[in-house]
Write an enzyme that holds these catalytic residues in place. Structure first.
Site, PDB file in Angstrom:
ATOM      1  CD  GLU A  86      -2.828  -0.977  -0.042  1.00  0.00           C
ATOM      2  OE1 GLU A  86      -3.509   0.205  -0.230  1.00  0.00           O
ATOM      3  OE2 GLU A  86      -3.307  -1.910  -0.661  1.00  0.00           O
ATOM      4  CB  SER A 338     -29.987 -34.407 -18.329  1.00  0.00           C
ATOM      5  OG  SER A 338     -29.365 -35.527 -18.844  1.00  0.00           O
TER       6      SER A 338
END
Length: 748
Positions: A86, A338
């Site tokens: 940072e 399916s």
């Protein structure tokens, strides 16, 4: 030169004016801006969760309240991980990175908007705890002033400590103590280098870099931070290599609550545009679609036959809200098998007028340019209807229809239904749900709810509205709807999936006394199954059940088995006192009476004649713009063929169409006409009562009786005459001797 000096002087004056104006502006907007050190402490507030009846169901703690850790208690590699990620100049600057601010200002001018703002750890602490998250010049100026005050009154270690104790790490975790406990189950004083770097990666974007949401990106950012820590001398080569090999944490479902629903609520909340972790530290009220009674029911729903993990979701079709949600395996994506057939194949093909429920299709082993799908147990059925192919979930017909439809069209329909496909999944195996990543249970349930809603898809949600503690309405859901299929297509598909629930793969639901549609799916290998699905829906709710294991360990469960059983129990629970209304049928769907003979014999869709007996017809549904136009003529004017021959001194009349018509057979001997038969007949009619030296003429009339009892006769067929010749001393069984000099009759 004089002109140049004047220009320079003018520019300097303008610059002085601009600086003066800016200074005055800065002074005015920041005049009463003062640092409030009390805001560096966690408030310890809660998010209250309310159910569909507006009763408080639970509270989610904004974790980290009063759980501060001192900076000097943290390992050096933990502090350095955040500084590396940072603010690498943290210990060198005085709170502001002027070079970074200049770069950001230039980019903002180029973009003509306030996109970037260089932020040091000190600035982030000020912004998160003292200010709103709005991107304005006024807020930025206040941030600068407060940052200067921060650096003046607090040491670097104090600033870093406040920062780590207030930063948001996602999943309702504020501060490094809460985050360390949530992600790793340990105190922040025990974090290793890899864990520290991962937490530093997460804060960049908690919704995107959480190891529980996007582990690939999380690891990529973590490893980059570790690499930079090595380059900056915070880790040696061995420490770096060991840290890179460290696995990411595995999610603990009890991190927020024992109820999956609450976790899902907060995850949805975090992904909303309105979400700002620092603005909401004082808590809020979240109103959900949760049916508390139903939620408890599905969390405890189990049988002695459970042999795997499971997921269950219940949708309110009208609102798109999720009434109940549980998963022992997390909100994972799985191959749908399916279950994808109605969404990817049958509904799109009907929408394109390529098929109807009655369309005949040949179910046989087929090779599609190297791809050769198989039916369950390699059983094939010849010509069947599309309705039967779907209700019994046959594989080859589904692939044939997708091949006819086109994969790109199928993918486009899936995308409209909230199911996006990567390019590598755009193959014919899509018809069988063979895709790489799969979909979540809630994604598939929302897609099926679309059929219950007449073809209109709605995004699903756990949250109805959000209010601040003072009652201010922060958010109210407006469902986003879009049409995917026409009402007539969905009406046909619904009827086909009713068949699946009555006699097909989902027949465990057949005892339910109201309209219900369902589809099952099973995925696996020759060694066993990995996923078993059932999705059912009524006019009011969609219920989806999945069974399997997150680690892909095998099970013998199939979609039509235990998942279908659970779907039945859930429907019985929901509608025990109030059955759902019938599923609405489209007025653009019509019922047609078809000729069963042409369908079974010639595999054609022909409209039946009005007079055709009911036993030779069947009815099926069609879109009004896709009704068969050709009409059967078999019963328009009954026609049959007849031929005559002789055998063993008998006359043999061979008939066709005997399974559909009755016959009148007459014989004339020149003097009298006698009716030999009036009624049904086998293929062969034999007349043995013949006189010698006599000429006989036979005629045949086909006829049938319609459903109203009216008789319809066809044209009379006159057959060639037969003459019985008198002959002496005819050897017995002359025909077997091959002697043709003694014919007993002549045909002419």
């Amino acid at each position: 030169m004089k002109v140049l000096k004047k220009v320079i002087l003018l520019l300097l004056c303008l610059l002085f004016i601009l600086v003066s104006v800016f200074a005055v502006y800065y002074f005015v907007v920041t005049h009463n801006t003062k640092l409030n050190a009390a805001k560096f402490e966690q408030a310890g507030k809660f998010i209250a969760i309310y159910d569909i009846e507006d009763n408080k169901a639970a509270e989610i703690s904004l974790s980290g309240a009063k759980q501060n850790v001192h900076a000097d208690e943290l390992p050096d590699h933990t502090k350095f991980a955040f500084i590396t990620a940072e603010d690498r100049s943290f210990y060198k600057h005085h709170g502001l990175d002027y070079k970074g601010m200049a770069r950001a200002m230039l980019k903002n001018l180029q973009a003509r908007s306030f996109l970037q703002g260089a932020s040091t750890i000190s600035q982030q602490l000020v912004k998160n705890t003292q200010l709103t998250n709005e991107k304005t010049l006024e807020r930025k100026l206040k941030e600068i002033k407060l940052t200067k005050q921060l650096e003046k009154h607090f040491t670097k270690n104090q600033i870093l400590e406040y920062y780590l104790n207030t930063i948001y790490f996602g999943h309702a975790c504020y501060g490094i103590t809460s985050a360390s406990n949530y992600y790793f189950g340990k105190s922040p004083t025990e974090l290793n280098a890899a864990e520290s770097a991962m937490l530093a990666a997460v804060i960049r974007s908690p919704n995107h870099y959480s190891p529980f949401i996007n582990p690939e990106k999380c690891k990529m950012i973590r490893d980059e931070i570790l690499k930079q820590m090595k380059n900056l001398g915070y880790l040696n080569q061995n420490e770096y290599s060991a840290a890179k090999q460290t696995e990411l944490p595995v999610k603990n479902e009890n991190s927020i609550s024992s109820q999956c629903y609450l976790s899902a609520v907060y995850e949805e909340f975090e992904n909303m545009p309105i979400f700002s972790p620092y603005a909401l530290r004082d808590g809020c009220k979240i109103y959900t679609y949760m049916d508390s009674d139903l939620q408890k029911y599905i969390e405890n729903l189990k049988t002695d036959a459970d042999r795997s993990g499971k997921g269950i979701t219940v949708f309110d079709n009208k609102t798109g809200g999720i009434n109940a949600w549980f998963s022992s395996e997390g909100n994972i994506s799985r191959q749908p098998g399916s279950l994808l057939k109605p969404l990817a194949v049958y509904a799109p093909a009907m929408e394109e007028n390529l098929i109807s429920p009655a369309s005949p299709i040949l179910d046989e082993k087929t090779n599609f340019n190297g791809y050769s799908p198989s039916n369950y147990k390699d059983i094939y059925h010849g010509y069947i209807s599309v309705r039967q192919a779907l209700s019994e979930s046959m594989n080859v017909p589904a692939v044939k229809i997708l091949d006819m439809l086109g994969i790109e069209k199928s993918a486009a329909y899936l995308q409209k239904a909230g199911l996006n496909l990567p390019d590598q999944d755009k193959t014919l195996s899509l018809a069988l749900g063979g895709i790489s990543k799969g979909f979540t249970l809630n994604q598939l349930a929302a897609a099926y709810a679309m059929f219950a809603n007449g073809g209109t898809y709605s995004n699903y949600s756990f949250i109805r509205k959000i209010e601040l503690p003072d009652g201010y309405k922060l958010y109210e859901r407006q469902a986003q709807k879009r049409r995917v299929f026409s009402e007539d297509t969905t009406s046909l598909l619904n009827d086909m999936l009713k068949t699946a629930a009555k006699t097909g793969t989902a027949k465990k639901l057949s005892s339910l006394p109201y309209d219900i549609c369902a589809k099952t799916g099973t995925c696996g290998t020759d060694k066993g199954n990995t996923d078993a699905w059932t999705v059912s829906y009524t006019s009011a709710h969609t219920i989806a059940v999945w069974m399997g294991n997150a680690d892909n360990s095998l099970t013998d469960i199939t979609g039509g088995g235990l998942p279908c059983h659970y779907a039945r129990l859930l429907n019985e629970k929901i509608y025990q006192n109030n059955p759902p209304a019938p599923i609405q049928k489209s007025t653009d769907v019509t019922e047609c009476k078809l000729d069963k003979i042409a369908y079974e014999r010639d595999h054609k869709l022909l409209i039946a004649e009005d007079s055709e007996p009911e036993k030779y017809t069947f009815t099926e549904l069609f879109r009004k713009n896709n009704v068969p136009v050709e009409k059967s003529n078999l019963f328009t004017d009954p026609k049959a063929k007849a031929s005559i021959s002789c055998k063993d001194a008998s006359v043999v009349i061979e008939l066709n169409e005997t399974e559909y018509f009755s016959f009148i057979i007459k014989r004339n001997d020149g003097k009298n006409t006698r009716v030999l038969l009036d009624g049904p007949c086998d293929t062969l009619f034999i007349d043995q009562n013949l006189q010698s030296n006599t000429r006989y003429v036979y005629s045949v009339i086909p006829y049938f009786k319609d459903s109203n009892g009216i008789i319809h006769r066809g044209q009379e067929i006159i057959l060639p005459s037969v003459y019985i010749k008198k002959s002496q001393n005819i050897p017995s069984e002359w025909w077997k001797a091959g002697n043709k000099n003694f014919p007993a009759f002549l045909i002419y």
